[in-house]
Design a protein around this motif. Structure first.
Motif, PDB file in Angstrom:
ATOM      1  N   VAL A 202      -4.880   2.871  -4.128  1.00 22.11           N
ATOM      2  CA  VAL A 202      -3.906   2.108  -3.602  1.00 22.11           C
ATOM      3  C   VAL A 202      -4.115   0.332  -3.094  1.00 22.11           C
ATOM      4  O   VAL A 202      -3.666  -0.570  -2.245  1.00 22.11           O
ATOM      5  CB  VAL A 202      -3.403   2.675  -2.315  1.00 22.11           C
ATOM      6  CG1 VAL A 202      -2.050   4.113  -3.403  1.00 22.11           C
ATOM      7  CG2 VAL A 202      -4.160   3.058  -0.778  1.00 22.11           C
TER       8      VAL A 202
ATOM      9  N   GLN B 191       0.933  -1.362  -0.217  1.00 18.96           N
ATOM     10  CA  GLN B 191      -0.325   0.350   0.819  1.00 18.96           C
ATOM     11  C   GLN B 191       0.872   1.333  -0.470  1.00 18.96           C
ATOM     12  O   GLN B 191       0.266   2.100  -0.918  1.00 18.96           O
ATOM     13  CB  GLN B 191      -0.455   0.034   0.569  1.00 18.96           C
ATOM     14  CG  GLN B 191      -1.537   0.954   1.299  1.00 18.96           C
ATOM     15  CD  GLN B 191      -3.005   0.767   2.017  1.00 18.96           C
ATOM     16  OE1 GLN B 191      -2.846   0.155   3.557  1.00 18.96           O
ATOM     17  NE2 GLN B 191      -3.538   2.214   2.334  1.00 18.96           N
TER      18      GLN B 191
ATOM     19  N   ASP C 278       1.666   9.362  -6.022  1.00 20.12           N
ATOM     20  CA  ASP C 278       2.573  10.799  -5.471  1.00 20.12           C
ATOM     21  C   ASP C 278       3.288  10.993  -6.895  1.00 20.12           C
ATOM     22  O   ASP C 278       3.532  12.530  -6.889  1.00 20.12           O
ATOM     23  CB  ASP C 278       2.918  10.583  -4.148  1.00 20.12           C
ATOM     24  CG  ASP C 278       3.050  11.873  -3.414  1.00 20.12           C
ATOM     25  OD1 ASP C 278       2.337  12.583  -3.648  1.00 20.12           O
ATOM     26  OD2 ASP C 278       3.997  12.192  -2.803  1.00 20.12           O
TER      27      ASP C 278
ATOM     28  N   ALA D 187       1.495   4.277  -3.019  1.00 22.04           N
ATOM     29  CA  ALA D 187       1.473   5.012  -2.244  1.00 22.04           C
ATOM     30  C   ALA D 187       2.006   6.330  -2.373  1.00 22.04           C
ATOM     31  O   ALA D 187       1.555   7.563  -2.884  1.00 22.04           O
ATOM     32  CB  ALA D 187       0.463   5.844  -1.048  1.00 22.04           C
TER      33      ALA D 187
END
Length: 54
Positions: free
Chosen positions: A41, A22, A30, A26
Motif C-alpha cells: 500500500v 493508502q 482487503d 488497503a
C-alpha cells in the motif's frame, strides 16, 4: 426512535485526496480479488497514478 432502528452517522462524499491513497489501496487489497493483485500500500506507483488522474 423505535426499537430496531439505529442512528446512522451522516455520510460525506468528497473528492479523494493524496492522503487517502493508502487507505483506498488497503481497502482494495482487503478484497479477495484485490489481495491477489494489489501490492504494498506504500508503493509509490499508486501515488504516481493518483497524481496523473487528479
Amino acid at each position: 426512535m423505535s426499537l430496531g432502528q439505529a442512528r446512522v452517522a451522516p455520510i460525506l462524499v468528497r473528492r479523494a485526496r493524496i492522503g487517502d491513497v493508502q487507505a483506498i489501496v488497503a481497502m482494495l487489497a482487503d478484497d479477495p480479488l484485490g489481495a491477489e493483485r494489489e501490492r504494498d500500500v506504500l508503493d509509490d506507483a499508486y501515488l504516481d497514478a493518483f497524481r496523473r488522474i487528479d
